[in-house]
Design a protein around this motif. Structure first.
Motif: not given
Length: 473
Positions: A108-125
Protein backbone atom coordinates in the motif's frame (compact mmCIF):
# COMPACT_ATOMS: atom_id res chain seq x y z
CA UNK A 1 15.17 24.53 0.12
CA UNK A 2 13.48 26.15 3.10
CA UNK A 3 10.09 25.43 1.51
CA UNK A 4 11.02 21.78 0.94
CA UNK A 5 12.12 21.36 4.55
CA UNK A 6 9.00 23.06 5.91
CA UNK A 7 6.68 21.02 3.66
CA UNK A 8 8.38 17.75 4.58
CA UNK A 9 8.42 18.53 8.29
CA UNK A 10 4.76 19.59 8.24
CA UNK A 11 3.72 16.41 6.37
CA UNK A 12 5.73 14.26 8.76
CA UNK A 13 4.29 16.00 11.81
CA UNK A 14 0.75 15.59 10.49
CA UNK A 15 1.16 11.86 9.85
CA UNK A 16 2.91 11.39 13.21
CA UNK A 17 0.26 13.22 15.25
CA UNK A 18 -2.60 11.56 13.38
CA UNK A 19 -1.12 8.08 13.80
CA UNK A 20 -0.46 8.59 17.52
CA UNK A 21 -3.95 9.95 18.05
CA UNK A 22 -5.68 7.24 16.03
CA UNK A 23 -7.13 9.80 13.62
CA UNK A 24 -7.37 8.73 9.95
CA UNK A 25 -5.19 10.78 7.62
CA UNK A 26 -6.97 12.76 4.93
CA UNK A 27 -6.35 12.26 1.22
CA UNK A 28 -4.77 8.82 1.51
CA UNK A 29 -6.96 7.32 -1.22
CA UNK A 30 -6.06 9.81 -3.95
CA UNK A 31 -3.81 7.21 -5.60
CA UNK A 32 -4.46 3.56 -6.37
CA UNK A 33 -3.44 1.39 -3.45
CA UNK A 34 -3.37 4.35 -1.08
CA UNK A 35 -3.81 3.30 2.55
CA UNK A 36 -1.88 5.40 5.06
CA UNK A 37 -3.13 3.38 8.02
CA UNK A 38 -1.83 0.11 6.55
CA UNK A 39 1.60 1.67 6.05
CA UNK A 40 1.89 3.50 9.37
CA UNK A 41 0.59 0.51 11.34
CA UNK A 42 2.68 -2.08 9.54
CA UNK A 43 5.65 -3.69 11.32
CA UNK A 44 7.95 -1.93 8.84
CA UNK A 45 6.88 1.42 10.30
CA UNK A 46 9.18 0.78 13.27
CA UNK A 47 12.96 0.63 13.64
CA UNK A 48 14.43 -1.02 16.73
CA UNK A 49 11.11 -0.41 18.47
CA UNK A 50 10.93 3.27 17.49
CA UNK A 51 8.35 4.63 15.04
CA UNK A 52 10.06 5.48 11.75
CA UNK A 53 7.91 8.60 11.49
CA UNK A 54 9.56 9.98 14.64
CA UNK A 55 13.02 9.26 13.25
CA UNK A 56 12.06 11.04 10.03
CA UNK A 57 10.74 14.06 11.89
CA UNK A 58 13.96 14.18 13.89
CA UNK A 59 15.94 14.10 10.64
CA UNK A 60 13.98 17.08 9.32
CA UNK A 61 14.57 18.97 12.57
CA UNK A 62 18.32 18.36 12.32
CA UNK A 63 18.32 19.27 8.62
CA UNK A 64 16.39 22.48 9.28
CA UNK A 65 18.57 23.43 12.25
CA UNK A 66 21.68 23.00 10.14
CA UNK A 67 20.20 25.08 7.34
CA UNK A 68 19.44 27.90 9.81
CA UNK A 69 22.96 27.81 11.28
CA UNK A 70 24.83 27.84 7.97
CA UNK A 71 24.37 31.59 7.22
CA UNK A 72 25.69 32.57 10.67
CA UNK A 73 29.25 31.87 9.58
CA UNK A 74 32.22 31.00 11.71
CA UNK A 75 32.22 27.90 13.92
CA UNK A 76 28.42 27.97 14.19
CA UNK A 77 28.09 27.97 10.41
CA UNK A 78 30.45 25.02 10.17
CA UNK A 79 28.29 23.13 12.70
CA UNK A 80 25.34 23.88 10.44
CA UNK A 81 27.16 22.40 7.45
CA UNK A 82 27.98 19.32 9.52
CA UNK A 83 24.31 18.78 10.30
CA UNK A 84 23.36 19.28 6.66
CA UNK A 85 26.08 16.93 5.42
CA UNK A 86 24.97 14.23 7.88
CA UNK A 87 21.33 14.50 6.81
CA UNK A 88 21.91 14.51 3.03
CA UNK A 89 22.91 10.82 2.59
CA UNK A 90 20.25 9.74 5.08
CA UNK A 91 17.56 11.57 3.09
CA UNK A 92 18.81 10.41 -0.32
CA UNK A 93 19.12 6.77 0.75
CA UNK A 94 16.21 6.50 3.17
CA UNK A 95 13.58 7.71 0.69
CA UNK A 96 14.02 4.94 -1.93
CA UNK A 97 14.31 2.33 0.83
CA UNK A 98 10.99 3.20 2.45
CA UNK A 99 9.28 3.68 -0.91
CA UNK A 100 10.43 0.18 -1.88
CA UNK A 101 9.08 -1.20 1.41
CA UNK A 102 5.67 0.34 0.69
CA UNK A 103 5.64 -1.16 -2.79
CA UNK A 104 6.96 -4.63 -1.97
CA UNK A 105 6.52 -5.45 1.72
CA UNK A 106 3.37 -3.50 2.65
CA UNK A 107 1.58 -3.40 -0.70
CA UNK A 108 0.00 0.00 0.00
CA UNK A 109 1.00 3.63 -0.37
CA UNK A 110 1.04 6.38 2.23
CA UNK A 111 0.59 9.66 0.36
CA UNK A 112 1.89 11.79 3.22
CA UNK A 113 4.93 9.54 3.58
CA UNK A 114 5.65 9.95 -0.14
CA UNK A 115 5.47 13.73 0.29
CA UNK A 116 7.94 13.49 3.18
CA UNK A 117 10.34 11.41 1.09
CA UNK A 118 10.03 13.66 -1.97
CA UNK A 119 10.70 16.80 0.08
CA UNK A 120 13.67 15.13 1.75
CA UNK A 121 15.22 14.17 -1.59
CA UNK A 122 14.59 17.66 -3.00
CA UNK A 123 16.15 19.33 0.05
CA UNK A 124 19.16 17.01 -0.13
CA UNK A 125 19.74 17.74 -3.82
CA UNK A 126 19.44 21.49 -3.23
CA UNK A 127 21.87 21.21 -0.31
CA UNK A 128 24.40 19.51 -2.59
CA UNK A 129 24.05 22.27 -5.20
CA UNK A 130 24.30 25.06 -2.63
CA UNK A 131 27.28 23.42 -0.98
CA UNK A 132 29.00 23.29 -4.33
CA UNK A 133 28.11 26.93 -4.93
CA UNK A 134 29.38 28.00 -1.52
CA UNK A 135 32.60 26.08 -2.03
CA UNK A 136 33.28 27.84 -5.32
CA UNK A 137 31.83 31.18 -4.17
CA UNK A 138 30.09 31.41 -7.51
CA UNK A 139 26.37 30.99 -6.93
CA UNK A 140 23.86 33.27 -5.19
CA UNK A 141 22.53 32.08 -1.90
CA UNK A 142 18.97 33.06 -2.71
CA UNK A 143 16.78 32.67 -5.77
CA UNK A 144 17.73 34.89 -8.69
CA UNK A 145 14.47 36.87 -8.41
CA UNK A 146 15.17 37.66 -4.74
CA UNK A 147 18.69 38.85 -5.55
CA UNK A 148 17.41 41.08 -8.34
CA UNK A 149 14.83 42.62 -6.01
CA UNK A 150 17.34 43.25 -3.21
CA UNK A 151 20.32 44.42 -5.31
CA UNK A 152 20.71 48.13 -6.10
CA UNK A 153 21.08 49.06 -9.79
CA UNK A 154 24.66 48.79 -10.86
CA UNK A 155 25.68 46.66 -7.87
CA UNK A 156 26.95 43.12 -8.08
CA UNK A 157 25.14 40.07 -6.71
CA UNK A 158 26.62 39.11 -3.37
CA UNK A 159 28.68 35.93 -3.62
CA UNK A 160 27.77 32.83 -1.66
CA UNK A 161 30.76 33.34 0.63
CA UNK A 162 28.99 36.39 2.11
CA UNK A 163 25.88 34.37 2.91
CA UNK A 164 27.27 30.97 3.90
CA UNK A 165 30.17 29.82 6.00
CA UNK A 166 32.76 27.98 3.97
CA UNK A 167 31.65 24.34 4.12
CA UNK A 168 33.98 21.86 5.82
CA UNK A 169 35.27 18.74 4.14
CA UNK A 170 32.75 16.04 3.31
CA UNK A 171 34.64 13.18 4.93
CA UNK A 172 33.52 12.87 8.55
CA UNK A 173 29.92 14.22 8.43
CA UNK A 174 29.13 12.36 5.22
CA UNK A 175 30.56 9.16 6.70
CA UNK A 176 28.34 9.61 9.76
CA UNK A 177 25.30 10.06 7.52
CA UNK A 178 26.17 6.99 5.44
CA UNK A 179 26.72 4.90 8.58
CA UNK A 180 23.34 6.04 9.88
CA UNK A 181 21.72 4.98 6.62
CA UNK A 182 23.48 1.60 6.73
CA UNK A 183 22.28 1.10 10.31
CA UNK A 184 18.73 2.04 9.33
CA UNK A 185 18.55 -0.39 6.42
CA UNK A 186 20.69 -3.08 8.03
CA UNK A 187 18.59 -3.37 11.16
CA UNK A 188 15.39 -3.70 9.14
CA UNK A 189 16.96 -6.34 6.86
CA UNK A 190 18.82 -8.47 9.39
CA UNK A 191 16.51 -7.83 12.35
CA UNK A 192 13.14 -7.45 10.64
CA UNK A 193 10.25 -6.14 12.71
CA UNK A 194 8.03 -8.69 14.37
CA UNK A 195 4.90 -9.28 12.33
CA UNK A 196 3.82 -11.99 14.76
CA UNK A 197 4.04 -10.32 18.15
CA UNK A 198 3.17 -11.91 21.49
CA UNK A 199 1.63 -9.52 24.01
CA UNK A 200 1.57 -10.66 27.62
CA UNK A 201 0.19 -7.46 29.19
CA UNK A 202 -3.54 -8.03 29.39
CA UNK A 203 -6.14 -5.25 29.09
CA UNK A 204 -6.87 -4.22 32.67
CA UNK A 205 -10.57 -3.52 32.08
CA UNK A 206 -11.32 -6.62 30.00
CA UNK A 207 -14.12 -8.82 31.31
CA UNK A 208 -15.94 -10.42 28.40
CA UNK A 209 -18.33 -13.34 28.72
CA UNK A 210 -19.23 -14.88 25.36
CA UNK A 211 -20.59 -17.90 27.21
CA UNK A 212 -23.51 -15.83 28.48
CA UNK A 213 -26.43 -14.69 26.37
CA UNK A 214 -25.44 -11.06 26.67
CA UNK A 215 -27.01 -8.24 24.67
CA UNK A 216 -24.90 -6.10 22.39
CA UNK A 217 -23.53 -3.00 24.15
CA UNK A 218 -22.07 -1.30 21.09
CA UNK A 219 -23.36 1.91 19.54
CA UNK A 220 -26.61 1.73 17.63
CA UNK A 221 -25.78 1.49 13.93
CA UNK A 222 -27.24 -0.08 10.83
CA UNK A 223 -27.24 -3.80 11.48
CA UNK A 224 -28.45 -5.08 8.13
CA UNK A 225 -31.44 -6.98 6.88
CA UNK A 226 -32.47 -10.51 6.11
CA UNK A 227 -31.06 -13.08 3.75
CA UNK A 228 -32.88 -11.60 0.76
CA UNK A 229 -33.81 -8.08 1.88
CA UNK A 230 -32.66 -5.06 3.81
CA UNK A 231 -29.46 -3.00 3.75
CA UNK A 232 -27.24 -6.07 3.60
CA UNK A 233 -29.02 -7.60 0.63
CA UNK A 234 -28.22 -7.21 -3.04
CA UNK A 235 -27.16 -3.84 -4.39
CA UNK A 236 -26.16 -2.83 -7.92
CA UNK A 237 -22.61 -4.11 -7.51
CA UNK A 238 -23.94 -7.41 -6.18
CA UNK A 239 -26.25 -7.72 -9.17
CA UNK A 240 -23.28 -7.46 -11.51
CA UNK A 241 -21.39 -9.88 -9.30
CA UNK A 242 -24.22 -12.41 -9.46
CA UNK A 243 -24.05 -12.33 -13.26
CA UNK A 244 -20.42 -13.44 -13.00
CA UNK A 245 -20.92 -15.87 -10.12
CA UNK A 246 -21.48 -18.90 -12.33
CA UNK A 247 -18.10 -18.38 -13.97
CA UNK A 248 -16.24 -17.88 -10.67
CA UNK A 249 -14.38 -20.82 -9.07
CA UNK A 250 -16.84 -22.79 -6.97
CA UNK A 251 -16.52 -25.67 -4.55
CA UNK A 252 -16.35 -28.13 -7.43
CA UNK A 253 -12.75 -29.23 -7.60
CA UNK A 254 -11.97 -27.56 -4.27
CA UNK A 255 -10.49 -29.93 -1.70
CA UNK A 256 -10.65 -28.56 1.85
CA UNK A 257 -7.67 -29.30 4.08
CA UNK A 258 -8.02 -32.20 6.47
CA UNK A 259 -8.41 -31.59 10.19
CA UNK A 260 -7.86 -34.33 12.80
CA UNK A 261 -11.22 -35.39 14.18
CA UNK A 262 -10.32 -34.98 17.84
CA UNK A 263 -12.75 -35.96 20.60
CA UNK A 264 -16.34 -36.36 19.37
CA UNK A 265 -18.92 -33.66 19.91
CA UNK A 266 -21.49 -34.18 22.63
CA UNK A 267 -25.15 -33.73 21.68
CA UNK A 268 -26.36 -30.39 23.03
CA UNK A 269 -22.87 -30.02 24.40
CA UNK A 270 -21.55 -27.12 26.41
CA UNK A 271 -17.92 -26.44 27.23
CA UNK A 272 -16.93 -23.10 28.68
CA UNK A 273 -13.36 -22.08 27.87
CA UNK A 274 -11.57 -19.46 29.97
CA UNK A 275 -8.54 -17.64 28.56
CA UNK A 276 -6.58 -14.49 29.43
CA UNK A 277 -6.63 -15.34 33.13
CA UNK A 278 -10.39 -15.81 33.01
CA UNK A 279 -11.02 -12.36 31.51
CA UNK A 280 -12.58 -13.96 28.42
CA UNK A 281 -15.06 -16.81 28.66
CA UNK A 282 -16.83 -18.58 25.81
CA UNK A 283 -18.75 -21.75 25.07
CA UNK A 284 -16.81 -23.65 22.41
CA UNK A 285 -20.07 -25.10 21.05
CA UNK A 286 -21.60 -21.68 20.35
CA UNK A 287 -19.03 -20.30 17.90
CA UNK A 288 -17.41 -21.23 14.58
CA UNK A 289 -14.62 -23.69 15.29
CA UNK A 290 -11.90 -25.55 13.41
CA UNK A 291 -11.64 -28.93 15.09
CA UNK A 292 -13.56 -30.38 18.00
CA UNK A 293 -15.03 -28.23 20.78
CA UNK A 294 -13.92 -31.04 23.09
CA UNK A 295 -10.25 -30.65 22.09
CA UNK A 296 -7.83 -30.51 25.01
CA UNK A 297 -6.62 -27.02 24.07
CA UNK A 298 -8.53 -24.21 22.38
CA UNK A 299 -7.02 -21.21 20.60
CA UNK A 300 -9.22 -18.20 19.81
CA UNK A 301 -8.62 -16.37 16.53
CA UNK A 302 -10.10 -13.01 15.51
CA UNK A 303 -9.87 -12.44 11.75
CA UNK A 304 -11.63 -10.89 8.79
CA UNK A 305 -12.30 -12.49 5.43
CA UNK A 306 -11.45 -9.17 3.73
CA UNK A 307 -7.99 -9.11 5.37
CA UNK A 308 -5.23 -10.50 3.13
CA UNK A 309 -2.92 -11.28 6.07
CA UNK A 310 -5.78 -13.19 7.70
CA UNK A 311 -6.36 -15.26 4.57
CA UNK A 312 -2.63 -16.02 4.27
CA UNK A 313 -2.62 -17.31 7.85
CA UNK A 314 -5.45 -19.84 7.50
CA UNK A 315 -3.49 -22.53 5.56
CA UNK A 316 -0.83 -22.36 8.29
CA UNK A 317 -3.50 -22.88 10.94
CA UNK A 318 -4.88 -25.92 9.12
CA UNK A 319 -1.36 -27.39 8.89
CA UNK A 320 -0.69 -26.65 12.56
CA UNK A 321 -3.90 -28.40 13.59
CA UNK A 322 -2.69 -31.53 11.79
CA UNK A 323 0.64 -31.37 13.62
CA UNK A 324 -1.14 -31.30 16.99
CA UNK A 325 -3.17 -34.44 16.18
CA UNK A 326 -6.57 -33.21 17.31
CA UNK A 327 -5.37 -31.89 20.68
CA UNK A 328 -5.93 -28.28 19.58
CA UNK A 329 -8.99 -26.58 18.11
CA UNK A 330 -9.35 -22.98 16.93
CA UNK A 331 -12.46 -20.94 17.66
CA UNK A 332 -12.84 -18.43 14.82
CA UNK A 333 -14.41 -15.08 15.67
CA UNK A 334 -14.78 -13.13 12.39
CA UNK A 335 -14.36 -9.35 12.78
CA UNK A 336 -15.74 -7.34 9.83
CA UNK A 337 -13.76 -4.31 8.67
CA UNK A 338 -16.85 -2.71 7.14
CA UNK A 339 -18.26 0.53 8.54
CA UNK A 340 -21.78 -0.67 7.75
CA UNK A 341 -21.84 -2.80 10.91
CA UNK A 342 -18.58 -1.91 12.67
CA UNK A 343 -18.46 1.59 14.14
CA UNK A 344 -14.90 1.01 15.37
CA UNK A 345 -13.62 1.16 11.79
CA UNK A 346 -12.77 4.84 11.43
CA UNK A 347 -11.99 4.81 7.74
CA UNK A 348 -13.76 2.63 5.17
CA UNK A 349 -11.52 0.62 2.87
CA UNK A 350 -12.53 -0.84 -0.50
CA UNK A 351 -11.48 -4.36 0.49
CA UNK A 352 -13.68 -4.19 3.59
CA UNK A 353 -16.85 -3.60 1.62
CA UNK A 354 -19.24 -6.49 2.13
CA UNK A 355 -17.33 -8.07 5.01
CA UNK A 356 -20.31 -7.56 7.35
CA UNK A 357 -22.34 -9.90 5.19
CA UNK A 358 -19.48 -12.36 4.74
CA UNK A 359 -19.02 -12.59 8.49
CA UNK A 360 -22.73 -13.06 9.12
CA UNK A 361 -22.83 -15.70 6.38
CA UNK A 362 -19.89 -17.60 7.88
CA UNK A 363 -21.48 -17.54 11.34
CA UNK A 364 -24.76 -18.75 9.82
CA UNK A 365 -22.97 -21.68 8.14
CA UNK A 366 -21.34 -22.62 11.45
CA UNK A 367 -24.68 -22.52 13.26
CA UNK A 368 -26.52 -24.40 10.51
CA UNK A 369 -23.94 -27.20 10.37
CA UNK A 370 -20.90 -26.92 12.68
CA UNK A 371 -19.12 -29.74 10.86
CA UNK A 372 -19.35 -27.87 7.53
CA UNK A 373 -17.78 -24.67 8.80
CA UNK A 374 -14.12 -25.72 8.46
CA UNK A 375 -14.50 -26.58 4.77
CA UNK A 376 -16.47 -23.40 4.04
CA UNK A 377 -13.96 -21.31 6.00
CA UNK A 378 -11.15 -22.83 3.93
CA UNK A 379 -13.03 -21.97 0.73
CA UNK A 380 -13.55 -18.35 1.83
CA UNK A 381 -9.83 -17.95 2.56
CA UNK A 382 -8.48 -19.98 -0.37
CA UNK A 383 -7.14 -16.93 -2.27
CA UNK A 384 -4.70 -14.83 -0.20
CA UNK A 385 -4.73 -12.00 -2.74
CA UNK A 386 -8.45 -11.64 -3.34
CA UNK A 387 -11.35 -11.75 -0.90
CA UNK A 388 -14.47 -13.71 -1.73
CA UNK A 389 -17.46 -11.63 -2.84
CA UNK A 390 -20.71 -11.95 -0.97
CA UNK A 391 -22.88 -13.20 -3.82
CA UNK A 392 -20.39 -15.90 -4.78
CA UNK A 393 -19.92 -16.83 -1.13
CA UNK A 394 -23.67 -17.05 -0.64
CA UNK A 395 -24.11 -19.31 -3.66
CA UNK A 396 -21.31 -21.59 -2.47
CA UNK A 397 -22.62 -21.63 1.12
CA UNK A 398 -25.79 -23.28 -0.16
CA UNK A 399 -23.61 -26.15 -1.41
CA UNK A 400 -22.12 -26.72 2.04
CA UNK A 401 -25.31 -26.61 4.13
CA UNK A 402 -29.04 -26.97 3.65
CA UNK A 403 -30.36 -23.75 2.15
CA UNK A 404 -33.37 -23.54 4.47
CA UNK A 405 -31.18 -23.97 7.53
CA UNK A 406 -28.78 -21.36 6.16
CA UNK A 407 -31.55 -18.83 5.59
CA UNK A 408 -32.98 -19.46 9.04
CA UNK A 409 -29.64 -18.99 10.80
CA UNK A 410 -28.69 -15.95 8.71
CA UNK A 411 -31.95 -14.21 9.65
CA UNK A 412 -31.75 -15.29 13.30
CA UNK A 413 -31.04 -12.22 15.52
CA UNK A 414 -28.61 -14.38 17.49
CA UNK A 415 -26.30 -14.57 14.45
CA UNK A 416 -26.20 -10.81 14.15
CA UNK A 417 -25.73 -10.51 17.90
CA UNK A 418 -22.69 -12.80 17.78
CA UNK A 419 -21.19 -10.69 15.02
CA UNK A 420 -21.58 -7.55 17.11
CA UNK A 421 -20.10 -9.25 20.17
CA UNK A 422 -17.01 -10.22 18.18
CA UNK A 423 -16.70 -6.58 17.11
CA UNK A 424 -16.87 -5.37 20.69
CA UNK A 425 -14.43 -8.01 21.95
CA UNK A 426 -11.66 -7.03 19.54
CA UNK A 427 -12.30 -3.34 20.24
CA UNK A 428 -11.72 -3.98 23.94
CA UNK A 429 -8.61 -6.05 23.27
CA UNK A 430 -7.18 -3.35 20.99
CA UNK A 431 -7.90 -0.46 23.32
CA UNK A 432 -4.69 1.49 23.93
CA UNK A 433 -2.52 -0.79 21.78
CA UNK A 434 -1.69 -1.40 18.13
CA UNK A 435 -3.38 -4.78 17.71
CA UNK A 436 -3.35 -6.17 14.18
CA UNK A 437 -5.47 -8.76 12.43
CA UNK A 438 -5.28 -11.69 12.52
CA UNK A 439 -5.20 -11.80 16.29
CA UNK A 440 -4.92 -15.00 18.32
CA UNK A 441 -5.56 -15.63 21.98
CA UNK A 442 -3.32 -18.49 23.07
CA UNK A 443 -3.73 -19.30 26.72
CA UNK A 444 -3.09 -16.09 28.64
CA UNK A 445 -1.33 -14.27 25.79
CA UNK A 446 -2.52 -12.20 22.85
CA UNK A 447 -0.70 -12.73 19.56
CA UNK A 448 -0.93 -9.86 17.07
CA UNK A 449 -0.35 -10.17 13.34
CA UNK A 450 0.36 -12.95 10.87
CA UNK A 451 3.03 -15.62 11.48
CA UNK A 452 5.99 -15.66 9.12
CA UNK A 453 5.75 -19.40 8.60
CA UNK A 454 4.33 -22.62 10.02
CA UNK A 455 7.18 -23.15 12.47
CA UNK A 456 6.75 -19.73 14.08
CA UNK A 457 3.05 -20.44 14.58
CA UNK A 458 3.73 -23.87 16.09
CA UNK A 459 6.43 -22.42 18.33
CA UNK A 460 3.98 -19.91 19.84
CA UNK A 461 1.32 -22.57 20.38
CA UNK A 462 3.82 -24.94 22.00
CA UNK A 463 5.16 -22.27 24.33
CA UNK A 464 1.84 -20.83 25.48
CA UNK A 465 -0.20 -24.05 25.52
CA UNK A 466 2.52 -26.19 27.06
CA UNK A 467 2.36 -29.04 24.54
CA UNK A 468 4.52 -30.38 21.72
CA UNK A 469 3.56 -30.79 18.08
CA UNK A 470 4.29 -33.94 16.13
CA UNK A 471 7.45 -33.84 14.01
CA UNK A 472 7.06 -32.54 10.48
CA UNK A 473 6.40 -35.37 8.00
Amino acid sequence: MTAALLAGAASGAYSLVSADGGTPLAGCDVIAGGDCDAVLQSPWATWAGLPVSKLGFGLYCAFGAGWLLVPLGGPIGRIGWWLVDICVPAALGGAPWFIALQAVAVGHWCVWCLVVHACGVLAALLAILLRHAASRQAAPSRPVLANLLMTQPGSRTRPASQWFAAPPGLGVPTAIGVLGLVALVGVQIFYPPQRFEVLTDLPAELDFDLAADRPSTGPAIAQGGGFDSGPLAMDQADAQEQEDADSSPGVEGFTPPAIPAGPPRRPLGERVIQVLDGKLRLNAYDHPILGSPEAQYVVVEIMDYACSECRKTQPLIFEALQRFDGKVAVVVLPWPTDVLCNSYVKKPKPEGRGSCRLVQLAIAVARADPDAFAAYHAWLTRDPKKAAKFMSARIEAEKFVDVNSLRREYDDPKTEQLRQQYIELFAQLAQGRNLRLPCQIVGNSIVSGAPENLESLIEVWEKHLGIKASPAP
